[in-house]
Design an enzyme around this catalytic site. Structure first.
Site, mmCIF file in Angstrom:
data_model
loop_
_atom_site.group_PDB
_atom_site.id
_atom_site.type_symbol
_atom_site.label_atom_id
_atom_site.label_comp_id
_atom_site.label_asym_id
_atom_site.label_seq_id
_atom_site.Cartn_x
_atom_site.Cartn_y
_atom_site.Cartn_z
ATOM 1 N N GLY A 46 0.776 -1.224 0.000
ATOM 2 C CA GLY A 46 0.000 0.000 0.000
ATOM 3 C C GLY A 46 0.809 1.276 0.000
ATOM 4 C CG HIS A 47 4.104 3.878 1.792
ATOM 5 N ND1 HIS A 47 5.433 4.197 1.614
ATOM 6 C CD2 HIS A 47 3.516 5.006 2.249
ATOM 7 C CE1 HIS A 47 5.641 5.451 1.986
ATOM 8 N NE2 HIS A 47 4.495 5.953 2.376
ATOM 9 C CG PHE A 48 3.374 5.512 -2.600
ATOM 10 C CD1 PHE A 48 2.288 6.065 -1.941
ATOM 11 C CD2 PHE A 48 4.630 6.033 -2.349
ATOM 12 C CE1 PHE A 48 2.444 7.137 -1.077
ATOM 13 C CE2 PHE A 48 4.799 7.104 -1.486
ATOM 14 C CZ PHE A 48 3.709 7.652 -0.834
#
Length: 145
Positions: A46-48
């Site tokens: 999720g990052h990124f």
């Protein structure tokens, strides 16, 4: 120190144990720890998703974990569930270079001063000799009993 030796001092475990090895240590003074950054890290989902970057707060946490190993091993205090080493302050945090999968993060922590049960550290995280992040950290050992 190997990962098994590090686990004797830190309560952290996967996915939150963020140092893999200690390559240098001068008790009460300085430590150099290594974090091998891989695409398998859970935070990269999720990052990124379009450009994997290690979150800066986790780089700072890795620095704090190295500082804790320095203090705890220097004092001969192993992870026995009776104490906790808190990260209580941060000053001057700077992020200068993204840390991405495949990087080897070299974390250098120097003990600056100890006073009233708190220890101040100067920490620098580098990739290939270039500063990725730096900060001053304040940590405190507290009894859980």
């Amino acid at each position: 120190m190997t990962i098994e030796e590090i686990k004797q001092y830190l309560p952290h475990r996967y996915p939150f144990l963020l140092i893999d090895r200690v390559t240098e240590m001068d008790p009460g003074k300085r430590i150099v720890a290594v974090k091998n950054v891989t695409m398998n890290e859970p935070f990269f989902q999720g990052h990124f998703p379009h450009y994997a970057v290690m979150p800066g707060v986790l780089i700072i946490e890795a620095m704090a974990q190295a500082a804790a190993v320095l203090s705890l091993k220097s004092a001969g205090i192993k992870n026995d569930g009776k104490n906790v080493y808190y990260f209580v302050g941060i000053d001057g945090a700077r992020f200068k270079k993204p840390v991405v999968p495949g990087d080897t993060l070299m974390i250098e922590v120097e003990q600056v001063r100890e006073s009233r049960g708190m220890v101040k550290f100067k920490a620098v995280a580098k990739v290939e000799g270039q500063v990725a992040s730096e900060a001053e950290l304040l940590c405190a050992l507290r009894s859980l009993e």
